[in-house]
Write a protein that holds these residues in place. Structure first.
Motif, PDB file in Angstrom:
ATOM      1  N   SER A   1       0.808  -1.071   0.136  1.00  0.00           N
ATOM      2  CA  SER A   1      -0.114  -0.079  -0.143  1.00  0.00           C
ATOM      3  C   SER A   1       0.982   1.198   0.097  1.00  0.00           C
ATOM      4  O   SER A   1       1.868   1.410   0.591  1.00  0.00           O
ATOM      5  CB  SER A   1      -0.816  -0.068   1.071  1.00  0.00           C
ATOM      6  OG  SER A   1      -1.076   0.982   1.923  1.00  0.00           O
ATOM      7  N   MET A   2       0.422   2.326  -0.893  1.00  0.00           N
ATOM      8  CA  MET A   2       1.334   3.548  -0.823  1.00  0.00           C
ATOM      9  C   MET A   2       1.265   4.242   0.485  1.00  0.00           C
ATOM     10  O   MET A   2       2.071   4.752   0.843  1.00  0.00           O
ATOM     11  CB  MET A   2       0.645   4.431  -1.809  1.00  0.00           C
ATOM     12  CG  MET A   2       0.803   3.973  -3.420  1.00  0.00           C
ATOM     13  SD  MET A   2       2.520   3.607  -3.747  1.00  0.00           S
ATOM     14  CE  MET A   2       3.358   4.935  -3.753  1.00  0.00           C
ATOM     15  N   ARG A   3       0.292   4.091   1.161  1.00  0.00           N
ATOM     16  CA  ARG A   3       0.039   4.884   2.531  1.00  0.00           C
ATOM     17  C   ARG A   3       1.268   4.307   3.349  1.00  0.00           C
ATOM     18  O   ARG A   3       1.884   5.041   4.041  1.00  0.00           O
ATOM     19  CB  ARG A   3      -1.132   4.725   3.145  1.00  0.00           C
ATOM     20  CG  ARG A   3      -1.116   5.232   4.441  1.00  0.00           C
ATOM     21  CD  ARG A   3      -2.104   4.385   5.399  1.00  0.00           C
ATOM     22  NE  ARG A   3      -1.998   5.147   6.835  1.00  0.00           N
ATOM     23  CZ  ARG A   3      -1.284   4.548   7.782  1.00  0.00           C
ATOM     24  NH1 ARG A   3      -0.318   3.765   7.564  1.00  0.00           N
ATOM     25  NH2 ARG A   3      -1.313   5.216   9.051  1.00  0.00           N
ATOM     26  N   ARG A   4       1.456   2.782   3.586  1.00  0.00           N
ATOM     27  CA  ARG A   4       2.563   2.158   4.260  1.00  0.00           C
ATOM     28  C   ARG A   4       4.032   2.585   3.892  1.00  0.00           C
ATOM     29  O   ARG A   4       4.850   3.082   4.762  1.00  0.00           O
ATOM     30  CB  ARG A   4       2.394   0.645   4.074  1.00  0.00           C
ATOM     31  CG  ARG A   4       1.388   0.345   5.117  1.00  0.00           C
ATOM     32  CD  ARG A   4       1.527  -1.228   5.373  1.00  0.00           C
ATOM     33  NE  ARG A   4       0.132  -1.609   5.263  1.00  0.00           N
ATOM     34  CZ  ARG A   4       0.016  -3.081   5.074  1.00  0.00           C
ATOM     35  NH1 ARG A   4       0.824  -3.692   4.713  1.00  0.00           N
ATOM     36  NH2 ARG A   4      -1.404  -3.525   5.065  1.00  0.00           N
ATOM     37  N   LEU A   5       4.110   2.777   2.468  1.00  0.00           N
ATOM     38  CA  LEU A   5       5.326   3.399   1.999  1.00  0.00           C
ATOM     39  C   LEU A   5       5.979   4.873   2.579  1.00  0.00           C
ATOM     40  O   LEU A   5       6.770   5.011   2.941  1.00  0.00           O
ATOM     41  CB  LEU A   5       5.503   3.415   0.347  1.00  0.00           C
ATOM     42  CG  LEU A   5       6.633   3.694  -0.335  1.00  0.00           C
ATOM     43  CD1 LEU A   5       7.525   3.154  -0.196  1.00  0.00           C
ATOM     44  CD2 LEU A   5       6.389   3.992  -1.795  1.00  0.00           C
ATOM     45  N   VAL A   6       4.632   5.682   2.048  1.00  0.00           N
ATOM     46  CA  VAL A   6       4.714   7.060   2.471  1.00  0.00           C
ATOM     47  C   VAL A   6       5.063   7.415   4.208  1.00  0.00           C
ATOM     48  O   VAL A   6       5.674   8.224   4.644  1.00  0.00           O
ATOM     49  CB  VAL A   6       3.841   7.695   2.162  1.00  0.00           C
ATOM     50  CG1 VAL A   6       3.815   9.361   2.381  1.00  0.00           C
ATOM     51  CG2 VAL A   6       3.779   7.861   0.653  1.00  0.00           C
ATOM     52  N   ALA A   7       4.290   6.272   5.050  1.00  0.00           N
ATOM     53  CA  ALA A   7       4.456   6.316   6.430  1.00  0.00           C
ATOM     54  C   ALA A   7       5.724   6.053   6.746  1.00  0.00           C
ATOM     55  O   ALA A   7       6.060   6.450   8.069  1.00  0.00           O
ATOM     56  CB  ALA A   7       3.295   5.564   6.853  1.00  0.00           C
ATOM     57  N   SER A   8       6.744   5.528   6.165  1.00  0.00           N
ATOM     58  CA  SER A   8       7.919   4.713   6.577  1.00  0.00           C
ATOM     59  C   SER A   8       8.792   6.145   6.473  1.00  0.00           C
ATOM     60  O   SER A   8       8.574   7.050   5.807  1.00  0.00           O
ATOM     61  CB  SER A   8       8.501   3.748   5.902  1.00  0.00           C
ATOM     62  OG  SER A   8       8.631   4.198   4.469  1.00  0.00           O
TER      63      SER A   8
ATOM     64  N   ALA B   1      11.921   6.123   5.451  1.00  0.00           N
ATOM     65  CA  ALA B   1      12.682   6.423   4.314  1.00  0.00           C
ATOM     66  C   ALA B   1      11.490   6.811   3.029  1.00  0.00           C
ATOM     67  O   ALA B   1      12.030   7.628   2.396  1.00  0.00           O
ATOM     68  CB  ALA B   1      13.024   5.006   3.720  1.00  0.00           C
ATOM     69  N   GLY B   2      10.253   6.409   3.276  1.00  0.00           N
ATOM     70  CA  GLY B   2       9.423   6.889   2.056  1.00  0.00           C
ATOM     71  C   GLY B   2       9.262   8.305   2.077  1.00  0.00           C
ATOM     72  O   GLY B   2       8.824   9.047   1.161  1.00  0.00           O
ATOM     73  N   PHE B   3       8.856   8.862   3.435  1.00  0.00           N
ATOM     74  CA  PHE B   3       8.718  10.223   3.824  1.00  0.00           C
ATOM     75  C   PHE B   3       9.629  11.062   3.458  1.00  0.00           C
ATOM     76  O   PHE B   3       9.495  12.183   2.666  1.00  0.00           O
ATOM     77  CB  PHE B   3       8.514  10.450   5.309  1.00  0.00           C
ATOM     78  CG  PHE B   3       7.605  11.609   5.673  1.00  0.00           C
ATOM     79  CD1 PHE B   3       6.263  11.878   5.182  1.00  0.00           C
ATOM     80  CD2 PHE B   3       8.426  12.737   6.084  1.00  0.00           C
ATOM     81  CE1 PHE B   3       5.569  13.146   5.675  1.00  0.00           C
ATOM     82  CE2 PHE B   3       7.838  13.791   6.506  1.00  0.00           C
ATOM     83  CZ  PHE B   3       6.308  14.174   6.163  1.00  0.00           C
TER      84      PHE B   3
END
Length: 156
Positions: free
Chosen positions: A1-8, A10-12
């Motif tokens: 999920s994109m939300r999980r990626l952005v919430a990390s 590294a993703g943020f």
């Protein structure tokens, strides 16, 4: 999920570095929100928006937060669509999770202490948009059974 990626973390940070990624995700959220989706789809889109603006991890870089917030708030169409969705769900008296997520985003952008990282050029137009679109409707949330919504409405 994109939300999980952005919430990390590294993703943020990557979201703050890669403008194409940030604009692409913001455009996806905007398209979903503009369609006046069901509560489920609206929540998924708004939850992604929250993760893109507000760091959901500890020890984040303030610069990344400022860049991400500035990128998301610079899309007037996205903010108008999001506030329009807030208005829709408040008027319908449904979608408490969606309303709560949007209010949390607005509180993060407009209320102290988090508003310190919102640029002045974006603070004033967003405040005016919220006031003009949902200002009087926020008072109806003071009677809502969910205390989180009452608190968020009061902070705004």
């Amino acid at each position: 999920s994109m939300r999980r990626l952005v919430a990390s973390k590294a993703g943020f940070v990557e979201l703050s570095r890669d403008k194409d990624l940030a604009r692409g995700l913001s455009a996806c959220v905007q398209r979903v929100v503009e369609t006046h989706p069901t509560e489920h789809l609206a929540y998924l889109a708004v939850d992604l928006l929250v993760a893109m603006i507000h760091p959901l991890h500890d020890n984040y870089e303030v610069l990344s937060e400022q860049v991400n917030k500035k990128t998301m708030l610079s899309s007037t169409a996205l903010m108008q669509a999001t506030v329009g969705l807030l208005r829709l769900f408040i008027e319908r008296d449904t979608g408490s999770l969606v309303v709560g997520a949007i209010l949390d985003t607005l509180v993060f952008c407009l209320a102290p202490p988090h508003a310190d990282t919102t640029s002045e050029s974006q603070f004033q137009p967003l405040l005016a948009l919220v006031f003009n679109e949902v200002g009087p409707l926020l008072y109806s949330l003071f009677q809502h059974p969910a205390l989180a919504l009452v608190k968020a409405a009061g902070l705004l």
